[in-house]
Design an enzyme around this catalytic site. Structure first.
Site, PDB file in Angstrom:
ATOM      1  N   ARG A  13       0.807  -1.217   0.000  1.00  0.00           N
ATOM      2  CA  ARG A  13       0.000   0.000   0.000  1.00  0.00           C
ATOM      3  C   ARG A  13       0.845   1.275   0.000  1.00  0.00           C
ATOM      4  O   ARG A  13       0.329   2.367  -0.192  1.00  0.00           O
ATOM      5  CB  ARG A  13      -0.917   0.008   1.233  1.00  0.00           C
ATOM      6  N   TYR A 137      18.166   4.775  10.551  1.00  0.00           N
ATOM      7  CA  TYR A 137      17.513   4.162   9.394  1.00  0.00           C
ATOM      8  C   TYR A 137      18.549   3.524   8.479  1.00  0.00           C
ATOM      9  O   TYR A 137      18.365   2.397   7.997  1.00  0.00           O
ATOM     10  CB  TYR A 137      16.709   5.219   8.639  1.00  0.00           C
TER      11      TYR A 137
END
Length: 357
Positions: A13, A137
């Site tokens: 999505r 990250y």
């Protein structure tokens, strides 16, 4: 991959996963499997194991990730490393345990050092310190590509890691707090133009579609103006974080998806590891354009696309992030793939998509 192969797109999505899903559909792959976060929490190891045991996917695109721009990376450092490590550990290990034929792991070019040579080749990984603002990250994504590499070497899997440059496109994140620079600028510019024009209908519609910190289009003008001001939008003036001098490379998400499908169809780990001798490393593949522009130039391009004519101010007290981050896509070019959509065309496409939503 066969057209009937069962293919799991993790994160189908999001910006990355939805582009891959559409690309696979367009190319005739009909047996696709996807789960929303509500249906499957990829940080839950037991849930991931049960999913793989039940669905038995043959191929996996690991596009699910906890992502955001410079503000989000600065505020939620623990979330960025913990959530991404959990997702990767669970999906990659489950793919091995359940005999997945091939997996594609999507990382990011933020894995490269802050002072990396420009353009950045795959071989410069881990050669010097990372950019501090997105270090958690980046470390998670480095761990992911090393997991793929290590499973391949120990267990003979066929897991490939790709590192796309900055992406933008349909289903992008336009949240003013957590989005990346390009979609954030598109939305801010849209709101700045509406405020400049006194178009409160457009402003309220925008806040209704995407509330800002809980404030939607039904809020009083004062409350909406307060939120706009927090993100640098006042009548006739828009403020942008940083000096505007950093150079950035941007890739249309549907080009990225085309590259990912191309690699899954044509490239195996053994091809990438060939000729590396006893120390097999840096087998990942950059996905980029090899071209760049300054943030100030990007801002001007978006302003022209949106039609904003007000003042644009750069706030040099805010961080710039890495000053330059250009990928070297030579490895991908040698494999026979090149991008198609330039930045000017892409921004126009993105703004039209945004207006349609």
């Amino acid at each position: 991959m066969e057209k009937t192969s069962k293919i799991y797109v993790a994160g189908h999505r999001g910006l990355v996963g939805s582009a891959i899903w559409r690309d696979l559909r367009k190319k005739g792959y009909a047996n696709l499997v996807g789960r929303t976060h509500a249906q499957l929490d990829l940080t839950n190891q037991q849930a991931v194991e049960e999913f793989f045991s039940m669905e038995k996917p043959e191929y996996v695109f690991l596009a699910a990730a906890y992502v955001g721009g410079i503000m989000a990376n600065s505020l939620y450092r623990a979330d960025f490393i913990w959530r991404n490590l959990q997702i990767q550990n669970n999906v990659i290990a489950a793919a091995w345990r359940h005999g997945v034929k091939k997996l594609l792991f999507l990382g990011s070019t933020c894995i490269y050092p802050r002072e990396a040579p420009q353009p950045m080749p795959e071989e410069c990984l881990l050669t010097s310190p990372l950019e501090y603002t997105n270090e958690p990250y980046a470390i998670a994504k480095i761990a992911g590509l090393k997991m793929c590499e290590s499973f391949n070497l120990q267990y003979g899997t066929n897991f490939i890691a790709v590192m796309p440059t900055n992406l933008y496109g349909p289903e992008d994140n336009f949240d003013l707090e957590t989005s990346h620079v390009l979609p954030a600028l598109v939305r801010k510019m849209h709101l700045a133009k509406a405020l400049e024009d006194g178009d409160w209908t457009a402003i309220r519609e925008d806040f209704d579609r995407r509330p800002v910190e809980g404030t939607d289009g039904s809020a009083p003008e004062e409350a909406i103006l307060e939120k706009l001001g927090k993100y640098g939008i006042t009548k006739g003036r828009m403020t942008v974080w940083g000096t505007g001098t950093p150079l950035r490379e941007f890739l249309w998400s549907e080009d990225m998806a085309d590259a990912c499908t191309y690699i899954m169809e044509r490239v195996d780990f053994k091809d990438l590891a060939a000729g590396k001798g006893n120390e097999v490393r840096n087998c990942h593949i950059n996905i980029g354009t090899g071209t760049e522009l300054a943030i100030a130039g990007l801002v001007r391009l978006i302003a022209d696309t949106v039609g904003y004519g007000g003042e644009i101010v750069f706030d040099a007290s805010k961080p710039d992030g890495t000053l330059r981050k250009l990928t070297d896509p030579s490895r991908l070019h040698a494999l026979g793939w090149r991008h198609k959509v330039g930045i000017g065309e892409g921004i126009g496409r993105l703004y039209r998509w945004y207006l349609g939503k």
